[in-house]
Motif scaffolding. Structure first.
Motif, PDB file in Angstrom:
ATOM      1  N   GLU C 252       0.828  -1.203   0.000  1.00 46.56           N
ATOM      2  CA  GLU C 252       0.000   0.000   0.000  1.00 46.56           C
ATOM      3  C   GLU C 252       0.868   1.262   0.000  1.00 46.56           C
ATOM      4  O   GLU C 252       0.604   2.220  -0.719  1.00 46.56           O
ATOM      5  N   GLU C 256       1.084   4.075  -2.919  1.00 47.97           N
ATOM      6  CA  GLU C 256       0.837   5.498  -2.655  1.00 47.97           C
ATOM      7  C   GLU C 256       1.994   6.365  -3.123  1.00 47.97           C
ATOM      8  O   GLU C 256       1.816   7.477  -3.583  1.00 47.97           O
ATOM      9  N   ASP C 391      -9.653   7.418   0.539  1.00 50.08           N
ATOM     10  CA  ASP C 391      -9.626   6.301  -0.401  1.00 50.08           C
ATOM     11  C   ASP C 391     -10.737   6.407  -1.431  1.00 50.08           C
ATOM     12  O   ASP C 391     -10.517   6.196  -2.620  1.00 50.08           O
TER      13      ASP C 391
END
Lengths: 121, 117, 696
Positions: C252, C256, C391
């Motif tokens: 993750e 990002e 998100d």
């Protein structure tokens, strides 16, 4: 060994204030009254940093920055210019000539010391 | 910063390049030449930085580059710091400390890998 | 020290003014002499710059005007005339007068200054306006309270050293701001043969936790920001509601940062090995980037742990069950206390009454503090939503900022837990349907970035939670059309705005049966409404087309105790939550007869439908001659409940009914009365709904 800083300014009162502040901060100071004087002194004196005004007779700040960067001893030293609020384009010109940063006039002694510490480490 | 001093010693085990004093950008060209010359000589190069009193980013870059070149030539380069705190602090401050190797280094011979320094 | 510099400035200024005078006189002779013009300009420039440094602000701003004019002369935009020389000489005398007056306290002639400025401006061709004073520096914003963790990628230019910049100094400055982890990325370093020893080949990933705010971080890069590649992202906010234990997964973080693509990640994840190792061995990522991401994980975990240690010293953690047990016991205590008070009153024993009163006082305090223990600030829930908004908006290509207010507002733990799903749904709705795409927003003259504002505030014995967005707002016509289509309202129905918006919550209205990525199941707004009502709360909407929607959820502070109205039907006692009760009116046999079995009562000219509870619960025995209608208000509609007697208000500790009776229609719980008997608590919204369904 204390680090050496040069202040180049045609205003005696600004020179005095800068010198006073830097000495209090534990630095050695070399004074120059204009760009030409500064370049001459730089050729024989090794300094760790240069603080220069932009508007000076004989050789102005931009000319001094270019001249200093051409000297082997000043190739990588921090050079900080003193500008006034009306000279934003000068900031860019100065950066292009090789200046590291700037201090906007009027400034307080603490602001001067903060910038010196920032660029000199 | 103290003047930089580069000494080269050759003994049966290989070549030792001892760097003492402070390494800055002003000496970067000389430092690179010295490293290149030392790499030419023996299959194993020992870099002694135990008496280093300062090193800037250009110095650290050169150490990394030298390590890379050594590997390309199939030679070994080892850094000996003798517990030099200045050197370790500088590496840490610049974010060079590693727990495993660098991108070009699959063999885990990275010069920055050592116990939590 | 300042006096010393002021004195030095004055001496310098007098000298400059003397020189200026002769320069000006020469200039009158040789108006095209560039050298002279330069000298005049520099004198003014120095007086202005140095004057402002040493506190001669009036001199600085006055001189600024003269300098501006001479800057034009210097650049050939204005020529030297005798009028210009005259005005400048007057200005020079004025500056001198100001200098003389500066430390003596004498006043300077402000009118003279103004006249000179006006004259100069006329010459320069821009008359009027206030005399411009030099700009002041903005004061630094006060540091924010809560620490924030930033992810900073700093890529200096190759030639950074030739401007005298040492990137290591900037790293050191960041370390001074707070807890800092620095990882150098050396992947771009060439070999010794190829390297330019005076170039910079390294860039950095820095993870910094500081309470100084993002501007303080940006300020570090002030001299290099135009030349370098700088990215600053917020990755975690550590306020006191930050309870998360786990930080983001490695993949993750890399995603990002843009170090890896989704496709690459999925490919790597399909194999069962440690993600980092695999990505490196596959050649997708270099070791340095994985190191940086790992360092970020470690950094945030450590910061959180430190915080928890700090928090732990002032609080203890207790399993929730123990608290529930305590609250239950306190509930029983309240009941017993009521019996004690009743008994004492009957006995007419002064000593006993005194004791009973004392017990009553202590019990009330005990009850309040026991309930208080279960109260939690709603902030931790709000924090989770920040992530959700981030998100979701990324997923939908919208720019949305979530702001929160009232994080410290406390609510019963069980209420907070049960609020989570409905709130998620409402926020999701705001993002999905409320906030428009950036292009649409800009076209409507709104900022591209939308805002969802979440706030909580105490209001009486309840908490008001508001979700407000500055999106498109509700389309009344569309709602109306849909309401008619779905058969919820008739063609001719005239609805107030409130009623119209209320349709959204009607069962079967919502068509947006999208599967929510949060709850994983498709739900309509009717489900949200039922969930809020199960908490004995209410929900309201206001909306202005084009400006946004505001949803207000009102929730009682606690589920454990309610103020209720005790009523009787035959021998059975029932409780009605007082918050929903409007008033009580009598129902006589004649009234019943007059309504012809339509169960409608006329109250001050309005017809109110009622539900005869005796029938509803099949309670045997005849009703009394005069019955009572308790009129309640459910979502703006008044509905009456017919009971035998109204006994009065009562503080009720709610007991759940136990599994066997859990789904009993119309009953939400039970309580024990002072005499030891049981009273059932009526679920009024559910009763109303059940009756409505039957009638349709």
């Amino acid at each position: 060994m204390a680090k050496v800083i040069m202040t180049a300014d045609d205003s005696a009162s600004v020179r005095q204030m800068v010198t006073f502040t830097l000495k209090q901060g534990g630095y050695d100071v070399v004074e120059a009254v204009d760009g030409k004087d500064a370049l001459q002194k730089l050729a024989s004196t090794k300094v760790d940093m240069l603080i220069t005004d932009l508007n000076m007779p004989n050789l102005d700040g931009i000319g001094l920055i270019k001249g200093a960067r051409a000297l082997a001893s000043c190739k990588f030293i921090p050079i900080v210019m003193l500008t006034t609020e009306s000279q934003d384009s000068k900031k860019q010109e100065g950066k292009a000539a090789g200046a590291t940063g700037w201090i906007v006039k009027p400034f307080k002694p603490e602001q001067l010391m903060a910038v010196v510490k920032k660029v000199l480490g | 910063m103290d003047e930089v001093k580069l000494e080269r010693l050759t003994d049966p085990q290989g070549t030792t390049l001892k760097v003492s004093g402070g390494v800055t950008i002003c000496e970067a060209r000389d430092f690179r030449e010295a490293l290149l010359a030392a790499l030419e000589e023996a299959p194993e190069l020992r870099l002694d930085v135990s008496e280093l009193t300062g090193i800037d980013l250009t110095g650290m870059q050169l150490l990394c580059a030298a390590h890379q070149s050594a590997r390309r030539r199939g030679k070994e380069l080892r850094v000996y710091d003798g517990g030099n705190a200045t050197f370790r602090e500088a590496a840490k401050g610049a974010g060079f400390q590693r727990h495993s190797g660098c991108p070009q280094d699959r063999a885990c011979s990275c010069i920055w890998v050592r116990g939590e320094s | 020290m300042t006096d010393l510099h002021r004195q030095a400035f004055k001496e310098e200024a007098y000298e400059l003014l003397t020189e200026l005078e002769s320069s000006l006189l020469e200039l009158e002779e040789r108006p095209d002499d560039q050298d002279l013009i330069g000298r005049v300009f520099r004198a003014m420039h120095t007086i202005k710059g140095s004057g402002s440094m040493f506190g001669f602000d009036d001199i600085a701003s006055f001189t600024h005007e003269v300098e501006t004019v001479f800057d034009m002369v210097r650049n050939g935009k204005l020529s030297v005339t005798s009028r210009l020389v005259n005005l400048t000489l007057a200005a020079r005398d004025q500056i001198r007068a100001m200098l003389d007056a500066a430390d003596s306290g004498a006043a300077t002639d402000l009118q003279a200054s103004a006249a000179i400025i006006v004259g100069l401006r006329e010459l320069a061709g821009f008359g009027g306006g206030e005399a411009g004073a030099p700009e002041r520096h903005e004061e630094a914003a006060p540091p924010q309270k809560d620490p924030v963790t930033y992810r900073i990628r700093f890529v200096p230019p190759r030639d950074v050293f030739v401007t005298g910049t040492n990137p290591l100094n900037l790293l050191a400055e960041m370390m001074e701001l707070g807890t800092c982890t620095v990882v150098a990325q050396t992947g771009g370093l060439p070999s010794l043969e190829e390297i330019d020893p005076e170039g910079c080949y390294v860039y950095w990933d820095v993870i910094l936790t500081t309470d100084q705010g993002e501007n303080a971080v940006r300020d570090i890069f002030i001299f290099v920001e135009d030349d370098c590649d700088l990215k600053i992202q917020v990755v975690a906010e550590h306020n006191r509601y930050d309870e998360q234990q786990d930080y983001k997964k490695l993949g993750e973080i890399l995603l990002e940062r843009g170090d890896i693509t989704t496709d690459e990640m999925t490919a790597v994840l399909s194999r069962q090995r440690r993600f980092g190792e695999l990505a490196v061995s596959e050649g997708i990522l270099d070791e340095g980037k994985v190191q940086a991401a790992l360092a970020e994980q470690k950094h945030v975990k450590e910061v959180r742990q430190e915080k928890q240690v700090a928090d732990a010293s002032s609080s203890i953690r207790v399993p929730a069950e123990r608290l529930d047990l305590l609250v239950n016991l306190v509930g029983e205590m309240v009941t017993v206390q009521a019996r004690l008070s009743q008994t004492a009153a009957h006995r007419d024993d002064a000593d006993l009454i005194a004791i009973a009163e004392e017990v009553e006082r202590l019990t009330a305090e005990l009850r309040d503090s026991a309930l208080n223990i279960r109260m939690l600030p709603i902030g931790s829930t709000f924090n989770k939503f920040k992530r959700l908004v981030r998100d979701l908006s990324a997923e939908l290509g919208k720019q949305i900022e979530m702001t929160t207010e009232g994080e410290e507002t406390e609510l019963d733990k069980t209420v907070i837990e049960k609020l989570n799903d409905p709130l998620v749904h409402l926020i999701r709705n705001s993002i999905d349907h409320g906030i428009e795409l950036p292009e649409v927003r800009e076209a409507a003259g709104k900022p591209a970035r939308g805002t969802v504002h979440l706030s909580a505030v105490h209001s009486g014995d309840s908490v008001l939670i508001t979700i407000a967005d500055d999106g498109a707002g509700l389309d009344k016509e569309a709602i109306r059309t849909k309401g008619i289509e779905r058969g919820i309202i008739s063609h001719s129905a005239e609805l107030s705005e409130k009623e119209l918006f209320g349709l959204i919550f009607a069962p079967g209205f919502s068509t947006a049966k999208t599967v929510s990525s949060i709850s994983g199941r498709g739900v309509g707004m009717d489900v949200v409404k039922r969930a809020i009502e199960a908490l004995r709360g209410s929900i309201d909407i206001t909306s202005v087309r084009g400006q946004g929607t505001r949803i207000m959820v009102r929730i009682p502070l606690t589920l454990a105790i309610i103020e209720s109205l005790l009523v009787k039907i035959g021998k059975d006692a029932f409780m009605m939550p007082l918050a929903m009760v409007d008033e009580c009116v009598e129902l006589t046999r004649e009234d019943v007869a007059r309504s012809h079995g339509r169960n409608l009562a006329r109250v001050r000219g309005h017809l109110v439908p009622y539900i005869p509870l005796r029938e509803r619960f099949a309670i045997a025995g005849p009703p009394p001659e005069i019955e009572q209608i308790v009129i309640t208000q459910v979502n703006g509609t008044r509905v009456g409940f017919v009971v035998d007697h109204v006994l009065g208000e009562h503080q009720t500790v709610i007991k759940s009914l136990g599994r066997a009776y859990k789904d009993t229609e119309g009953i939400s719980g039970a309580t024990i009365l002072g005499d030891g008997s049981v009273a059932l608590i009526l679920d009024i919204p559910q009763l109303v709904q059940a009756v409505e369904t039957e009638q349709n």
